[in-house]
Design a protein around this motif. Structure first.
Motif, mmCIF file in Angstrom:
data_model
loop_
_atom_site.group_PDB
_atom_site.id
_atom_site.type_symbol
_atom_site.label_atom_id
_atom_site.label_comp_id
_atom_site.label_asym_id
_atom_site.label_seq_id
_atom_site.Cartn_x
_atom_site.Cartn_y
_atom_site.Cartn_z
ATOM 1 N N ALA A 16 0.815 -1.216 0.000
ATOM 2 C CA ALA A 16 0.000 0.000 0.000
ATOM 3 C C ALA A 16 0.843 1.259 0.000
ATOM 4 O O ALA A 16 0.471 2.277 -0.590
ATOM 5 N N LEU A 17 2.009 1.215 0.664
ATOM 6 C CA LEU A 17 2.855 2.398 0.800
ATOM 7 C C LEU A 17 4.037 2.401 -0.170
ATOM 8 O O LEU A 17 4.767 3.386 -0.241
ATOM 9 N N ARG A 54 -2.107 -1.554 10.928
ATOM 10 C CA ARG A 54 -3.093 -0.550 10.529
ATOM 11 C C ARG A 54 -3.177 0.570 11.565
ATOM 12 O O ARG A 54 -3.075 1.754 11.238
ATOM 13 N N LEU A 58 0.319 2.172 9.574
ATOM 14 C CA LEU A 58 -0.370 2.850 8.478
ATOM 15 C C LEU A 58 -0.873 4.220 8.925
ATOM 16 O O LEU A 58 -0.778 5.204 8.179
ATOM 17 N N ASP A 59 -1.400 4.290 10.130
ATOM 18 C CA ASP A 59 -1.891 5.560 10.660
ATOM 19 C C ASP A 59 -0.800 6.625 10.628
ATOM 20 O O ASP A 59 -1.052 7.787 10.282
ATOM 21 N N SER A 60 0.420 6.236 10.958
ATOM 22 C CA SER A 60 1.550 7.171 10.957
ATOM 23 C C SER A 60 2.062 7.437 9.544
ATOM 24 O O SER A 60 2.289 8.597 9.167
ATOM 25 N N GLN A 62 0.744 7.380 6.660
ATOM 26 C CA GLN A 62 -0.107 8.131 5.740
ATOM 27 C C GLN A 62 0.215 9.628 5.729
ATOM 28 O O GLN A 62 -0.077 10.324 4.763
ATOM 29 N N ALA A 65 2.400 11.616 2.740
ATOM 30 C CA ALA A 65 1.834 12.236 1.539
ATOM 31 C C ALA A 65 1.449 13.696 1.769
ATOM 32 O O ALA A 65 1.211 14.419 0.792
ATOM 33 N N SER A 195 -8.827 9.505 7.053
ATOM 34 C CA SER A 195 -7.728 8.620 7.418
ATOM 35 C C SER A 195 -7.805 7.326 6.615
ATOM 36 O O SER A 195 -8.891 6.802 6.359
ATOM 37 N N ARG A 196 -6.640 6.813 6.263
ATOM 38 C CA ARG A 196 -6.564 5.507 5.598
ATOM 39 C C ARG A 196 -6.591 4.370 6.617
ATOM 40 O O ARG A 196 -6.713 3.208 6.233
ATOM 41 N N ALA A 197 -6.452 4.719 7.896
ATOM 42 C CA ALA A 197 -6.330 3.683 8.924
ATOM 43 C C ALA A 197 -7.622 3.430 9.688
ATOM 44 O O ALA A 197 -7.796 2.350 10.245
ATOM 45 N N ILE A 203 -7.085 13.308 9.197
ATOM 46 C CA ILE A 203 -5.814 14.037 9.229
ATOM 47 C C ILE A 203 -6.148 15.516 9.136
ATOM 48 O O ILE A 203 -6.880 15.934 8.231
#
Length: 211
Positions: A16-17, A54, A58-60, A62, A65, A195-197, A203
């Motif tokens: 994903a990243l 996640r 992922l939370d961090s 994101q 970007a 958020s993606r998480a 955000i």
């Protein structure tokens, strides 16, 4: 009633990243240390470790970007307030975000952050102090997660931001109430992104704040 998604796997996070194999090795070492140290130090909730890729990584990650470009003469300087277990600051540092300062007043958590940095070879500056006591440092970006209500975060960030600096705050379901309670300031540039998480998190990207 919504059903929680299946825990995110490391390989899904990497895909994903777009994370390299070398960086993933460092992140997985970090995850292992987090699980080990969390048995004796309350770094994160035990429940969140079920889906740590996640809920924490992922939370961090994101936020990467949303970072502004670095100045032409130096790396981007980022100040992570109340770093705790290193989220989001340590993750961003491993992803090459820039010059990372981790501010944490709990010395046991600082010991954990230093051990993660040492073991993974990550360049960070751990600052064992309260946010209110930071002096002589200004940053391009101030980040925070689960540290304080929004009005207090903004008070913390104002004296720490360089001109044109931005804040990136990870916020949960109380964010709309916190925004509504802020004093009216037409100069404040505030953007909200999903958020993606977590579906109930956002955000916040805030500019025009430097004092």
């Amino acid at each position: 009633m919504s059903v929680a998604p299946a825990p995110l796997k490391p390989e899904d996070f990497a895909r994903a990243l777009g994370v390299s194999r070398e960086t993933m090795q460092r992140l997985e070492t970090y995850a292992g240390l987090l699980q080990k140290w969390n048995r004796s130090i309350n770094l994160v909730s035990r429940e969140s470790l079920i889906d740590l890729w996640r809920r924490h990584f992922l939370d961090s990650a994101q936020l990467l970007a949303f970072l502004p470009p670095p100045p032409p003469d130096r790396p981007l300087r980022i100040l992570d307030l109340g770093s705790g277990a290193g989220f989001p600051g340590m993750v961003l540092a491993m992803l090459g975000a820039g010059e990372m300062h981790l501010v944490e007043s709990d010395r046991r958590k600082c010991a954990f952050l230093r051990e993660v940095a040492r073991t993974t070879g990550t360049q960070v500056l751990v600052r064992p102090q309260r946010v209110e006591h930071i002096e002589g440092l200004r940053a391009d970006v101030v980040t925070a997660r689960a540290l304080a209500p929004l009005d207090r975060l903004l008070d913390y960030a104002r004296p720490l931001l360089l001109h044109e600096g931005v804040c990136l705050f990870l916020k949960g379901r109380a964010v709309e109430r916190e925004i509504s309670q802020l004093p009216r300031d037409p100069t404040l540039r505030m953007e909200t992104f999903p958020s993606r998480a977590a579906s109930d998190s956002v955000i916040l990207r805030i500019g025009s704040l430097a004092s």
